[in-house]
Design a protein around this motif. Sequence first.
Motif, PDB file in Angstrom:
ATOM      1  N   GLN B   2      14.131 -10.521 -31.295  1.00  0.00           N
ATOM      2  CA  GLN B   2      13.829 -10.601 -29.874  1.00  0.00           C
ATOM      3  C   GLN B   2      14.061 -12.010 -29.352  1.00  0.00           C
ATOM      4  O   GLN B   2      13.599 -12.987 -29.921  1.00  0.00           O
ATOM      5  CB  GLN B   2      12.362 -10.200 -29.650  1.00  0.00           C
ATOM      6  N   GLN B   3      14.819 -12.112 -28.238  1.00  0.00           N
ATOM      7  CA  GLN B   3      15.094 -13.393 -27.622  1.00  0.00           C
ATOM      8  C   GLN B   3      14.449 -13.441 -26.239  1.00  0.00           C
ATOM      9  O   GLN B   3      14.532 -12.473 -25.479  1.00  0.00           O
ATOM     10  CB  GLN B   3      16.603 -13.604 -27.475  1.00  0.00           C
ATOM     11  N   VAL B   4      13.826 -14.551 -25.952  1.00  0.00           N
ATOM     12  CA  VAL B   4      13.302 -14.767 -24.607  1.00  0.00           C
ATOM     13  C   VAL B   4      13.708 -16.158 -24.164  1.00  0.00           C
ATOM     14  O   VAL B   4      13.554 -17.134 -24.909  1.00  0.00           O
ATOM     15  CB  VAL B   4      11.771 -14.568 -24.554  1.00  0.00           C
ATOM     16  N   MET B   5      14.290 -16.245 -22.986  1.00  0.00           N
ATOM     17  CA  MET B   5      14.770 -17.514 -22.457  1.00  0.00           C
ATOM     18  C   MET B   5      14.045 -17.843 -21.166  1.00  0.00           C
ATOM     19  O   MET B   5      13.666 -16.938 -20.411  1.00  0.00           O
ATOM     20  CB  MET B   5      16.273 -17.423 -22.195  1.00  0.00           C
ATOM     21  N   GLN B   6      13.868 -19.126 -20.930  1.00  0.00           N
ATOM     22  CA  GLN B   6      13.276 -19.584 -19.686  1.00  0.00           C
ATOM     23  C   GLN B   6      14.151 -20.682 -19.107  1.00  0.00           C
ATOM     24  O   GLN B   6      14.592 -21.576 -19.829  1.00  0.00           O
ATOM     25  CB  GLN B   6      11.866 -20.141 -19.925  1.00  0.00           C
ATOM     26  N   ILE B   7      14.349 -20.630 -17.817  1.00  0.00           N
ATOM     27  CA  ILE B   7      15.070 -21.683 -17.117  1.00  0.00           C
ATOM     28  C   ILE B   7      14.355 -22.022 -15.823  1.00  0.00           C
ATOM     29  O   ILE B   7      13.736 -21.144 -15.202  1.00  0.00           O
ATOM     30  CB  ILE B   7      16.544 -21.280 -16.809  1.00  0.00           C
ATOM     31  N   PRO B   8      14.384 -23.314 -15.427  1.00  0.00           N
ATOM     32  CA  PRO B   8      14.945 -24.420 -16.178  1.00  0.00           C
ATOM     33  C   PRO B   8      14.003 -24.881 -17.283  1.00  0.00           C
ATOM     34  O   PRO B   8      12.874 -24.409 -17.366  1.00  0.00           O
ATOM     35  CB  PRO B   8      15.085 -25.499 -15.105  1.00  0.00           C
ATOM     36  N   GLN B   9      14.463 -25.790 -18.117  1.00  0.00           N
ATOM     37  CA  GLN B   9      13.605 -26.345 -19.161  1.00  0.00           C
ATOM     38  C   GLN B   9      12.641 -27.362 -18.551  1.00  0.00           C
ATOM     39  O   GLN B   9      11.487 -27.448 -18.956  1.00  0.00           O
ATOM     40  CB  GLN B   9      14.459 -27.012 -20.234  1.00  0.00           C
ATOM     41  N   TYR B  10      13.150 -28.130 -17.595  1.00  0.00           N
ATOM     42  CA  TYR B  10      12.344 -29.125 -16.899  1.00  0.00           C
ATOM     43  C   TYR B  10      12.616 -29.020 -15.400  1.00  0.00           C
ATOM     44  O   TYR B  10      13.711 -28.660 -14.986  1.00  0.00           O
ATOM     45  CB  TYR B  10      12.700 -30.561 -17.340  1.00  0.00           C
ATOM     46  N   GLN B  11      11.611 -29.347 -14.601  1.00  0.00           N
ATOM     47  CA  GLN B  11      11.775 -29.376 -13.153  1.00  0.00           C
ATOM     48  C   GLN B  11      10.884 -30.477 -12.589  1.00  0.00           C
ATOM     49  O   GLN B  11       9.687 -30.527 -12.871  1.00  0.00           O
ATOM     50  CB  GLN B  11      11.379 -28.034 -12.538  1.00  0.00           C
ATOM     51  N   HIS B  12      11.529 -31.352 -11.818  1.00  0.00           N
ATOM     52  CA  HIS B  12      10.772 -32.398 -11.131  1.00  0.00           C
ATOM     53  C   HIS B  12      10.858 -32.117  -9.647  1.00  0.00           C
ATOM     54  O   HIS B  12      11.953 -31.983  -9.092  1.00  0.00           O
ATOM     55  CB  HIS B  12      11.373 -33.781 -11.433  1.00  0.00           C
ATOM     56  N   VAL B  13       9.736 -32.001  -8.981  1.00  0.00           N
ATOM     57  CA  VAL B  13       9.723 -31.710  -7.550  1.00  0.00           C
ATOM     58  C   VAL B  13       8.835 -32.710  -6.836  1.00  0.00           C
ATOM     59  O   VAL B  13       7.921 -33.288  -7.423  1.00  0.00           O
ATOM     60  CB  VAL B  13       9.233 -30.274  -7.256  1.00  0.00           C
ATOM     61  N   GLN B  14       9.117 -32.868  -5.550  1.00  0.00           N
ATOM     62  CA  GLN B  14       8.271 -33.682  -4.687  1.00  0.00           C
ATOM     63  C   GLN B  14       7.080 -32.804  -4.294  1.00  0.00           C
ATOM     64  O   GLN B  14       7.225 -31.591  -4.076  1.00  0.00           O
ATOM     65  CB  GLN B  14       9.060 -34.105  -3.442  1.00  0.00           C
ATOM     66  N   GLU B  15       5.930 -33.394  -4.221  1.00  0.00           N
ATOM     67  CA  GLU B  15       4.752 -32.640  -3.794  1.00  0.00           C
ATOM     68  C   GLU B  15       5.036 -31.951  -2.468  1.00  0.00           C
ATOM     69  O   GLU B  15       5.542 -32.568  -1.535  1.00  0.00           O
ATOM     70  CB  GLU B  15       3.546 -33.565  -3.673  1.00  0.00           C
ATOM     71  N   GLY B  16       4.691 -30.673  -2.382  1.00  0.00           N
ATOM     72  CA  GLY B  16       4.963 -29.916  -1.172  1.00  0.00           C
ATOM     73  C   GLY B  16       6.192 -29.029  -1.276  1.00  0.00           C
ATOM     74  O   GLY B  16       6.347 -28.071  -0.504  1.00  0.00           O
ATOM     75  N   SER B  73       9.803 -13.746 -12.879  1.00  0.00           N
ATOM     76  CA  SER B  73       9.820 -15.068 -12.267  1.00  0.00           C
ATOM     77  C   SER B  73       8.422 -15.455 -11.809  1.00  0.00           C
ATOM     78  O   SER B  73       7.574 -14.592 -11.536  1.00  0.00           O
ATOM     79  CB  SER B  73      10.786 -15.111 -11.084  1.00  0.00           C
ATOM     80  N   LEU B  74       8.220 -16.757 -11.768  1.00  0.00           N
ATOM     81  CA  LEU B  74       6.983 -17.338 -11.233  1.00  0.00           C
ATOM     82  C   LEU B  74       7.405 -18.332 -10.155  1.00  0.00           C
ATOM     83  O   LEU B  74       8.193 -19.240 -10.418  1.00  0.00           O
ATOM     84  CB  LEU B  74       6.211 -18.044 -12.343  1.00  0.00           C
ATOM     85  N   HIS B  75       6.887 -18.141  -8.957  1.00  0.00           N
ATOM     86  CA  HIS B  75       7.216 -19.011  -7.839  1.00  0.00           C
ATOM     87  C   HIS B  75       5.944 -19.676  -7.332  1.00  0.00           C
ATOM     88  O   HIS B  75       4.933 -18.995  -7.117  1.00  0.00           O
ATOM     89  CB  HIS B  75       7.861 -18.193  -6.713  1.00  0.00           C
ATOM     90  N   ILE B  76       6.003 -20.988  -7.180  1.00  0.00           N
ATOM     91  CA  ILE B  76       4.876 -21.730  -6.620  1.00  0.00           C
ATOM     92  C   ILE B  76       5.297 -22.279  -5.265  1.00  0.00           C
ATOM     93  O   ILE B  76       6.301 -23.000  -5.158  1.00  0.00           O
ATOM     94  CB  ILE B  76       4.427 -22.875  -7.535  1.00  0.00           C
ATOM     95  N   THR B  77       4.536 -21.972  -4.254  1.00  0.00           N
ATOM     96  CA  THR B  77       4.803 -22.471  -2.898  1.00  0.00           C
ATOM     97  C   THR B  77       4.047 -23.775  -2.678  1.00  0.00           C
ATOM     98  O   THR B  77       2.889 -23.886  -3.047  1.00  0.00           O
ATOM     99  CB  THR B  77       4.357 -21.425  -1.870  1.00  0.00           C
ATOM    100  N   ALA B  78       4.733 -24.734  -2.076  1.00  0.00           N
ATOM    101  CA  ALA B  78       4.104 -26.014  -1.710  1.00  0.00           C
ATOM    102  C   ALA B  78       3.333 -26.615  -2.887  1.00  0.00           C
ATOM    103  O   ALA B  78       2.098 -26.677  -2.883  1.00  0.00           O
ATOM    104  CB  ALA B  78       3.197 -25.833  -0.500  1.00  0.00           C
ATOM    105  N   THR B  79       4.061 -27.062  -3.892  1.00  0.00           N
ATOM    106  CA  THR B  79       3.435 -27.568  -5.112  1.00  0.00           C
ATOM    107  C   THR B  79       2.457 -28.706  -4.823  1.00  0.00           C
ATOM    108  O   THR B  79       2.610 -29.479  -3.864  1.00  0.00           O
ATOM    109  CB  THR B  79       4.492 -28.085  -6.099  1.00  0.00           C
ATOM    110  N   GLN B  80       1.454 -28.771  -5.699  1.00  0.00           N
ATOM    111  CA  GLN B  80       0.472 -29.841  -5.656  1.00  0.00           C
ATOM    112  C   GLN B  80       0.449 -30.517  -7.029  1.00  0.00           C
ATOM    113  O   GLN B  80       0.928 -29.935  -8.019  1.00  0.00           O
ATOM    114  CB  GLN B  80      -0.915 -29.269  -5.321  1.00  0.00           C
ATOM    115  N   THR B  81      -0.136 -31.704  -7.103  1.00  0.00           N
ATOM    116  CA  THR B  81      -0.169 -32.430  -8.379  1.00  0.00           C
ATOM    117  C   THR B  81      -0.953 -31.650  -9.433  1.00  0.00           C
ATOM    118  O   THR B  81      -0.727 -31.816 -10.631  1.00  0.00           O
ATOM    119  CB  THR B  81      -0.764 -33.823  -8.208  1.00  0.00           C
ATOM    120  N   THR B  82      -1.851 -30.782  -9.003  1.00  0.00           N
ATOM    121  CA  THR B  82      -2.615 -29.978  -9.957  1.00  0.00           C
ATOM    122  C   THR B  82      -1.774 -28.894 -10.617  1.00  0.00           C
ATOM    123  O   THR B  82      -2.217 -28.250 -11.576  1.00  0.00           O
ATOM    124  CB  THR B  82      -3.808 -29.308  -9.268  1.00  0.00           C
ATOM    125  N   ASP B  83      -0.552 -28.687 -10.101  1.00  0.00           N
ATOM    126  CA  ASP B  83       0.339 -27.677 -10.690  1.00  0.00           C
ATOM    127  C   ASP B  83       1.093 -28.206 -11.901  1.00  0.00           C
ATOM    128  O   ASP B  83       1.781 -27.444 -12.586  1.00  0.00           O
ATOM    129  CB  ASP B  83       1.342 -27.184  -9.648  1.00  0.00           C
TER     130      ASP B  83
END
Lengths: 115, 112
Positions: B2-16, B73-83
């Motif tokens: 069984q293979q499971v992949m996730q993308i991206p490996q890393y994500q850097h976003v600006q708060e909000g 998929s997992l989507h986060i709206t308006a990211t915060q530092t607690t995310d």
Amino acid sequence: DAGVTQSPTHLIKTRGQQVTLRCSPKSGHDTVSWYQQALGQGPQFIFQYYEEEERQRGNFPDRFSGHQFPNYSSELNVNALLLGDSALYLCASSERLAGGEETQYFGPGTRLLVL
Amino acid sequence: GQQVMQIPQYQHVQEGEDFTTYCNSSTTLSNIQWYKQRPGGHPVFLIQLVKSGEVKKQKRLTFQFGEAKKNSSLHITATQTTDVGTYFCALTLKTSYDKVIFGPGTSLSVIP
């Protein structure tokens, strides 16, 4: 109500030694799973215990063994430690619900360093 | 296996800003779970998806299960530092007794 607890929190061993890690499941949970998490990776399933028996096993050698006690607590034993066994060892307990859903609750983990 | 992949490996976003991580499996799944692991912490269960096309929301988090039950998929709206943390999908194999396989995770950094 205590969640999942693990002991010890940290451990340093040398190659060739043996180690025993302990886990107490969340109250009311009868199933315990063990995972190995290397740095920067996702948890890798080692095995699962239910009713004091190993009922599912991942791709880990026989050096990894375990036990579950009548009170549902569990131990993970690793023999002949290798440097590559250095990782965070996570215990998760779960209880299968009537609808088939099963939520895992993870303990804080034991961080093992093999020198 | 069984293979499971996730993308991206890393994500850097600006708060909000918004953030999305995708999980893909090579086979049809019985269910999929999502976990969050803070730096230095342990995985914490977020949600389980079971039905084809299922969408669940938890405040700013939206979880989707694909129609073919092979992706999520997992989507986060308006990211915060607690995310901040690593988000793992985990799938259950339909064997006699369930075995959970974790994806490699997506590490989220939020710049204040």
